[in-house]
Design a protein around this motif. Structure first.
Motif, mmCIF file in Angstrom:
data_model
loop_
_atom_site.group_PDB
_atom_site.id
_atom_site.type_symbol
_atom_site.label_atom_id
_atom_site.label_comp_id
_atom_site.label_asym_id
_atom_site.label_seq_id
_atom_site.Cartn_x
_atom_site.Cartn_y
_atom_site.Cartn_z
ATOM 1 N N GLU A 159 0.886 -1.166 0.000
ATOM 2 C CA GLU A 159 0.000 0.000 0.000
ATOM 3 C C GLU A 159 0.921 1.212 0.000
ATOM 4 N N ALA A 160 0.511 2.305 -0.603
ATOM 5 C CA ALA A 160 1.365 3.489 -0.657
ATOM 6 C C ALA A 160 1.691 3.978 0.758
ATOM 7 N N LEU A 161 2.925 4.397 0.964
ATOM 8 C CA LEU A 161 3.408 4.838 2.277
ATOM 9 C C LEU A 161 3.054 6.306 2.505
ATOM 10 N N PRO A 162 2.328 6.620 3.568
ATOM 11 C CA PRO A 162 2.080 8.031 3.882
ATOM 12 C C PRO A 162 3.399 8.777 4.127
ATOM 13 N N ALA A 163 3.501 9.972 3.590
ATOM 14 C CA ALA A 163 4.743 10.738 3.682
ATOM 15 C C ALA A 163 5.165 10.967 5.125
ATOM 16 N N GLU A 164 4.205 11.214 6.001
ATOM 17 C CA GLU A 164 4.525 11.500 7.398
ATOM 18 C C GLU A 164 5.222 10.315 8.062
ATOM 19 N N ILE A 165 4.819 9.104 7.717
ATOM 20 C CA ILE A 165 5.448 7.909 8.279
ATOM 21 C C ILE A 165 6.901 7.815 7.820
#
Length: 511
Positions: free
Chosen positions: A292-298
């Motif tokens: 799944e695409a990685l959230p930038a904040e993570i």
């Protein structure tokens, strides 16, 4: 590459002097070790045992096997014999196993003893299975133990095979419905090693790798088996559930240099370490994310904590591993990066025309690891595999800088006020809100029968007060007034596949 894949991945290491080197270690108390030499020997004996059991070339071997040292022995032993191993998701229900066995017509099944309660009713109901091998524990009536299956088997050399010959099957993760049998050829495994493994991971012989993603699906198979075996590295196997606690312990105890995860687990681990006030120490030099695409904040939080980027990428069961990725020194969080060397990607609109930079279209990819087809699904094969190009079913935006931004599955996108909305863009904004751990967004119709965003969220701490108006205002300011979720439902967890992909079709049913 030519010939049987087992020659290159297994037997080559004896010729190159790695016979005594650990290929796999089980990452738990009392866990066992399997050297490259022992793997070559046991895989040859598995090939002999299959022949003795009357399992013919091109018949299927269903693998209900946890991440333990028997997994590579069965997988490579079957490939040596010309039998097609079919690693299966170990988290499914009996009815799904029954349908997969009927679809694949597997002739033999290998089952980890821990899975017997769920698997045994399905394998006993099969009209095609001629033998059931139980790994670990006692073998119930009508089955044979792993030790007895191998006892006295004559080792066999790998059968002669073409690089274009089907070598193994995988079943798709079911993010959009029922799993499909995806058939891969011998040459595809080395292609992924010569592209992502070499040119993105830069995996080395001295690496110790750990994949939270399991071996039974494409991402984990590359991470934990084909990539380390391509260079003679060592892979850590963990048959339990990868939780923040268990992964933290593995990082601290076994000191891997490469860690492969999924966005959900990265987020949960960061949350745990924030609560604990400390993170484990490990010599990580590369981390990857997919499913799944990685959230930038993570990604930003992980880099700040470890000093190591997460290389977020995109792969699929159909392409066997990652073909679009960020790379060391070229990470831009919030994007899926650029095409992995050896692959080409393009975006097309509904009419098949190329989409220019700034536009949104379906992602197509071509490269040497593409699957042969879907088993017994001719129409789906024809609409997915178009000549050299494979349709991914993912919508992407191409930036002016040539990077790709994930927008959602083709059937997840929807319009609000006549404008296309990306569920992932809203989800990224939601997880930046302080109290939100995970989020998923789907379309829901209002009283005027118009589609608007509905969000399902998992909170970091259910004991803390949650202000809905504050969340909605945050999203409006972050990404636009028309994109904010009109409805927000707090849930304990989100439905996902074993690869970490959110099953939005299930949420749409709830919405």
């Amino acid at each position: 590459m030519t010939g049987n894949a087992a020659n290159w991945f297994v037997d080559r290491h004896l010729e190159e002097g790695r016979g005594d080197k650990p290929a796999f270690r089980e990452a738990w108390d009392g866990g066992r070790e399997l050297t490259y030499g022992a793997l070559a020997d046991s895989a040859s004996r598995v090939a002999g045992a299959l022949a003795r059991a009357g399992i013919m070339r091109e018949e299927r071997a269903a693998m209900f096997v946890l991440d333990q040292i028997e997994f590579p022995q069965v997988f490579w032993g079957a490939i040596k014999a010309g039998v097609l191993p079919v690693p299966l998701n170990t988290l499914l229900a009996t009815d799904i196993y029954r349908s997969i066995l009927e679809d694949s017509r597997a002739a033999i099944a290998f089952v980890s003893a821990e899975l017997l309660d769920v698997v045994l009713p399905a394998v006993r109901a099969s009209d095609h299975l001629r033998q059931i091998v139980v790994i670990g524990g006692e073998a119930p009536d009508g089955t044979i133990s792993w030790d007895d299956f191998l006892q006295g088997a004559e080792p066999r050399e790998a059968v002669v095979a073409s690089a274009d010959e089907v070598a193994f099957w995988l079943y798709s993760s079911g993010s959009t419905g029922a799993p499909k049998g995806v058939r891969h050829v011998h040459g595809a495994l080395q292609v992924t090693c010569d592209t992502f493994g070499r040119d993105v991971l830069a995996i080395r012989e001295d690496d110790v790798v750990f994949s939270a993603a399991k071996l039974f699906f494409a991402y984990g198979l590359g991470n934990g088996m084909s990539f380390p075996m391509s260079v003679g590295a060592t892979s850590l196997l963990f048959k339990g559930r990868p939780t923040p606690d268990s992964v933290s312990e593995i990082l601290a105890t076994y000191q891997p240099t490469i860690y492969y995860g999924v966005p959900t687990l990265f987020a949960a681990m960061l949350h745990k370490w924030e609560a604990d006030g400390a993170a484990p120490k490990a010599p990580l030099r590369v981390c990857t994310s997919a499913g799944e695409a990685l959230p930038a904040e993570i990604g930003r939080k992980w880099k700040a904590l470890w000093g190591v980027d997460i290389l977020d990428g995109v792969g699929s069961t159909e392409m066997l591993h990652i073909f679009l990725s960020n790379r060391p020194g070229e990470v831009e969080y919030g994007t899926s990066g650029t095409a992995v060397p050896g692959y080409e990607v393009r975006l097309v609109d509904e009419d098949g025309h190329d989409v220019p930079a700034g536009g949104v279209g379906e992602l197509l990819v071509r490269g040497g690891s593409s699957a042969a087809d879907y088993w017994n699904q001719r129409q789906k094969t024809r609409t997915t595999f178009e000549g050299e190009w494979t349709r991914t079913g993912d919508k992407y935006e191409l930036t002016e800088a040539g990077r790709y931004i994930y927008c959602g599955r083709t059937d997840d996108m929807f319009k609000v006020s006549g404008i296309w909305v990306s569920p992932f863009e809203i989800e990224q904004a939601l997880v930046e809100y302080p109290c939100v751990l995970e989020a998923a967004v789907v379309a829901h119709r209002d009283s005027d029968d118009l589609e608007k965003p509905k969000a399902f969220i998992v909170l970091k701490n259910t004991d803390e007060p949650f202000e809905l108006d504050g969340l909605k205002s945050f999203i409006k300011d972050k990404i636009g007034k028309w994109k904010y979720p009109r409805w927000v439902e707090v849930v304990e967890d989100l439905p996902k596949t074993a690869t970490g992909k959110i099953q939005r079709f299930k949420l749409r049913e709830l919405a």
